[in-house]
Design an enzyme around this catalytic site. Structure first.
Site, PDB file in Angstrom:
ATOM      1  N   CYS A 257       0.809  -1.234   0.000  1.00 12.10           N
ATOM      2  CA  CYS A 257       0.000   0.000   0.000  1.00 12.10           C
ATOM      3  C   CYS A 257       0.836   1.276   0.000  1.00 12.10           C
ATOM      4  CB  CYS A 257      -0.916   0.026   1.227  1.00 12.10           C
ATOM      5  SG  CYS A 257      -2.308  -1.086   1.095  1.00 12.10           S
TER       6      CYS A 257
HETATM    7  N1  NAD Z   1      -3.235  -6.234   1.291  1.00  9.23           N
HETATM    8  C1  NAD Z   1      -3.774  -5.261   1.965  1.00  9.23           C
HETATM    9  O1  NAD Z   1      -3.575  -5.187   3.168  1.00  9.23           O
HETATM   10  C2  NAD Z   1      -4.637  -4.221   1.304  1.00  9.23           C
HETATM   11  C3  NAD Z   1      -5.296  -3.305   2.123  1.00  9.23           C
HETATM   12  C4  NAD Z   1      -6.127  -2.377   1.555  1.00  9.23           C
HETATM   13  C5  NAD Z   1      -6.272  -2.339   0.183  1.00  9.23           C
HETATM   14  N2  NAD Z   1      -5.580  -3.206  -0.622  1.00  9.23           N
HETATM   15  C6  NAD Z   1      -5.810  -3.144  -2.057  1.00  9.23           C
HETATM   16  O2  NAD Z   1      -6.622  -4.225  -2.447  1.00  9.23           O
HETATM   17  C7  NAD Z   1      -6.271  -4.666  -3.749  1.00  9.23           C
HETATM   18  C8  NAD Z   1      -5.891  -6.139  -3.711  1.00  9.23           C
HETATM   19  O3  NAD Z   1      -4.753  -6.276  -2.885  1.00  9.23           O
HETATM   20  P1  NAD Z   1      -4.291  -7.648  -2.272  1.00  9.23           P
HETATM   21  O4  NAD Z   1      -3.280  -7.302  -1.243  1.00  9.23           O
HETATM   22  O5  NAD Z   1      -5.453  -8.482  -1.884  1.00  9.23           O
HETATM   23  O6  NAD Z   1      -3.552  -8.296  -3.555  1.00  9.23           O
HETATM   24  P2  NAD Z   1      -3.054  -9.800  -3.712  1.00  9.23           P
HETATM   25  O7  NAD Z   1      -1.962  -9.751  -4.698  1.00  9.23           O
HETATM   26  O8  NAD Z   1      -2.841 -10.414  -2.367  1.00  9.23           O
HETATM   27  O9  NAD Z   1      -4.301 -10.551  -4.338  1.00  9.23           O
HETATM   28  C9  NAD Z   1      -4.849 -10.220  -5.568  1.00  9.23           C
HETATM   29  C10 NAD Z   1      -5.334 -11.493  -6.249  1.00  9.23           C
HETATM   30  O10 NAD Z   1      -5.925 -11.111  -7.490  1.00  9.23           O
HETATM   31  C11 NAD Z   1      -5.610 -12.107  -8.450  1.00  9.23           C
HETATM   32  N3  NAD Z   1      -5.785 -11.533  -9.788  1.00  9.23           N
HETATM   33  C12 NAD Z   1      -4.935 -10.756 -10.504  1.00  9.23           C
HETATM   34  N4  NAD Z   1      -5.491 -10.423 -11.678  1.00  9.23           N
HETATM   35  C13 NAD Z   1      -6.720 -11.005 -11.709  1.00  9.23           C
HETATM   36  C14 NAD Z   1      -7.766 -11.047 -12.660  1.00  9.23           C
HETATM   37  N5  NAD Z   1      -7.680 -10.388 -13.817  1.00  9.23           N
HETATM   38  N6  NAD Z   1      -8.874 -11.761 -12.371  1.00  9.23           N
HETATM   39  C15 NAD Z   1      -8.968 -12.416 -11.204  1.00  9.23           C
HETATM   40  N7  NAD Z   1      -8.005 -12.429 -10.260  1.00  9.23           N
HETATM   41  C16 NAD Z   1      -6.906 -11.717 -10.515  1.00  9.23           C
HETATM   42  C17 NAD Z   1      -4.194 -12.509  -8.098  1.00  9.23           C
HETATM   43  O11 NAD Z   1      -3.880 -13.801  -8.616  1.00  9.23           O
HETATM   44  C18 NAD Z   1      -4.214 -12.480  -6.563  1.00  9.23           C
HETATM   45  O12 NAD Z   1      -4.555 -13.732  -6.016  1.00  9.23           O
HETATM   46  C19 NAD Z   1      -5.137  -3.750  -4.200  1.00  9.23           C
HETATM   47  O13 NAD Z   1      -5.685  -2.680  -4.903  1.00  9.23           O
HETATM   48  C20 NAD Z   1      -4.552  -3.267  -2.887  1.00  9.23           C
HETATM   49  O14 NAD Z   1      -3.911  -2.022  -3.035  1.00  9.23           O
HETATM   50  C21 NAD Z   1      -4.785  -4.160  -0.074  1.00  9.23           C
END
Ligand code: NAD
Length: 415
Positions: A257
């Site tokens: 983030c």
């Molecule tokens: N991790 C956190 O603590 C957190 C907190 C707040 C917001 N976010 C936001 O949430 C969003 C997701 O983050 P995350 O940490 O869960 O990411 P992550 O990488 O852990 O998970 C994302 C998942 O999406 C999948 N993916 C990618 N492209 C795809 C597609 N076209 N169709 C289906 N699945 C697909 C990936 O394989 C992966 O499993 C980001 O925008 C991030 O900035 C994350």
């Protein structure tokens, strides 16, 4: 309800589990087949979700790689990554890919919500037109909204249910439906008037942290020059009961983030003829911290007439924050790369990260890690590491997290 989750990562998987635990039927979609197999086998790869909790859901959470399986969902929540390109510009590739695929199966009456962190305008200007390629109209045939995720991996005092959830819909009906959905898993819904306000709320939260961390990091560099203990100053300032919020200095920002999200806003701002100077400056200071840390290690070794080149340097804690194994953007990796380039003989100890294939290293047990070490460098202070023992046994200790406060030793250096 039948709820679809696109992207089963740190955000999507806990969200899917929460809906399934409330008795809803959840379809989790991911492009990574091994993640889909793991979820269906009740085998969790997200530290905050124990495998037993996943396995206990049985058929209520089913994972798939096929977008067609989302066609009979009442609501679909998108939580795909929003990274930066190598040039540090927003990379909406995963979001665009998932929206296109979803458009191919979108049904009348469905509610689509975006949770991925992104700049204001993404929901309305990017997601909606892609979904409308289905031939359906947003706001009339289907509903759309944005709700940022606030999950903080490893945190136990606040959960998805107890963390207020910000929601903004495209139309009043979109909004009403989005709020109704999230009430199933969150106790406190914070309603804002538009998706843009919800998108910017998340960025404000992250920019706020980034800027404040940069401020205290800048002061840490100044304190080093002035011979003042930054930790003593932060501890003292934090006693003020109002008007001050504590932020600790450190080796730089990590995680998915803070090093990424602010640049989404900085990029968008340029389109509006505005430079977000605080954001850029904070990024510059925080990204520079690993270089400062390497200089501190170099100076530390110098006090013992040693060079980085050829010295055995053991890093304690390589993940980006304490208590988790997440390596994304971890400053420890940058510090290790820089020390490696300067000829250091590297080793590390981190019970959350068994191996670092890019360095060809495996985590060594505490005792073994200290054998023959010239310096022990605390980059991430995981709970359970015996800091006193570290100071007692290593010939030189450099602490970038302030966890040795209260210990005095000639061979101990703190940020
Ligand atoms: N991790 C956190 O603590 C957190 C907190 C707040 C917001 N976010 C936001 O949430 C969003 C997701 O983050 P995350 O940490 O869960 O990411 P992550 O990488 O852990 O998970 C994302 C998942 O999406 C999948 N993916 C990618 N492209 C795809 C597609 N076209 N169709 C289906 N699945 C697909 C990936 O394989 C992966 O499993 C980001 O925008 C991030 O900035 C994350």
């Amino acid at each position: 309800m039948r709820v679809g989750i696109v992207g089963l990562g740190y955000v999507g998987l806990p969200l899917g589990v929460a809906f399934a635990e409330e008795g809803h039927s959840v379809v989790g979609l991911d492009v990574a087949a091994q993640r889909v197999e793991a979820v269906n086998a009740g085998d969790s790869y997200i530290e905050d979700i124990p495998s037993e909790r996943l396995a206990a859901l049985g058929e209520r959470l089913h994972a798939t790689t096929r977008y067609a399986d989302l066609a009979n969902c009442d609501a679909v929540i998108i939580a795909v990554p929003t990274p930066l390109t190598p040039n540090r510009e927003p990379d909406l590739g995963p979001l665009i890919g998932s929206a296109r695929s979803l458009a191919g199966v979108l049904q009348k009456g469905q509610l689509v919500l975006l949770e991925s962190t992104t700049y204001p305008g993404t929901t309305r200007e990017t997601l909606v037109p892609l979904l409308e390629e289905s031939g359906l109209a947003a706001g009339t045939d289907f509903n759309v909204g944005f709700s940022p995720e606030r999950v903080d991996p490893g945190r136990t005092d606040f959960t998805l249910r107890t963390t207020p959830k910000v929601v903004g819909g495209l139309t009043p009906e979109c909004h009403r439906r989005a709020v109704e959905l999230y009430r199933e898993v969150c106790d406190n819904i914070v309603e804002v008037s538009t998706p843009e306000a919800a998108e910017l709320t998340k960025l404000l939260e992250n920019v706020f942290r980034s800027v404040n961390i940069a401020l205290v990091n800048e002061l840490a560099i100044l304190c080093d020059r002035m011979g003042i203990d930054i930790w003593e100053v932060v501890d003292a300032a934090a006693t003020k009961p109002y008007g001050f919020m504590r932020f600790d200095p450190g080796p730089g920002m990590g995680g998915h983030c803070l090093p990424v999200d602010p640049f989404y806003l900085a990029w968008r701002a340029r389109e509006f003829d505005t430079q977000t100077e605080f954001i850029e400056l904070a990024g510059e200071v925080n990204q520079g911290m690993p270089y400062f840390c390497v200089e501190r290690v170099t100076r530390g070794l110098n006090t013992q007439a040693k060079a980085v080149n050829g010295s055995r340097i053991v890093i304690f804690g390589v993940s980006y924050k304490a208590g988790v194994g997440d390596l994304r953007e971890s400053p420890a990796l940058k510090i290790m790369r820089l020390l490696g380039e300067r000829g250091a003989d590297l080793a590390y100890h981190d019970e959350h990260v068994p191996s670092l294939p890019t360095f060809g290293l495996e985590s060594l047990p505490f005792d073994q890690a200290l054998e023959g070490a010239d310096a022990a460098v605390i980059v991430t202070a995981h709970p359970g590491v015996d800091v006193q023992a570290l100071v007692d046994r290593a010939p030189l200790v450099i602490d970038f997290r302030g966890v040795t406060r209260g210990i005095r030793a000639d061979h101990l250096i703190r940020l």
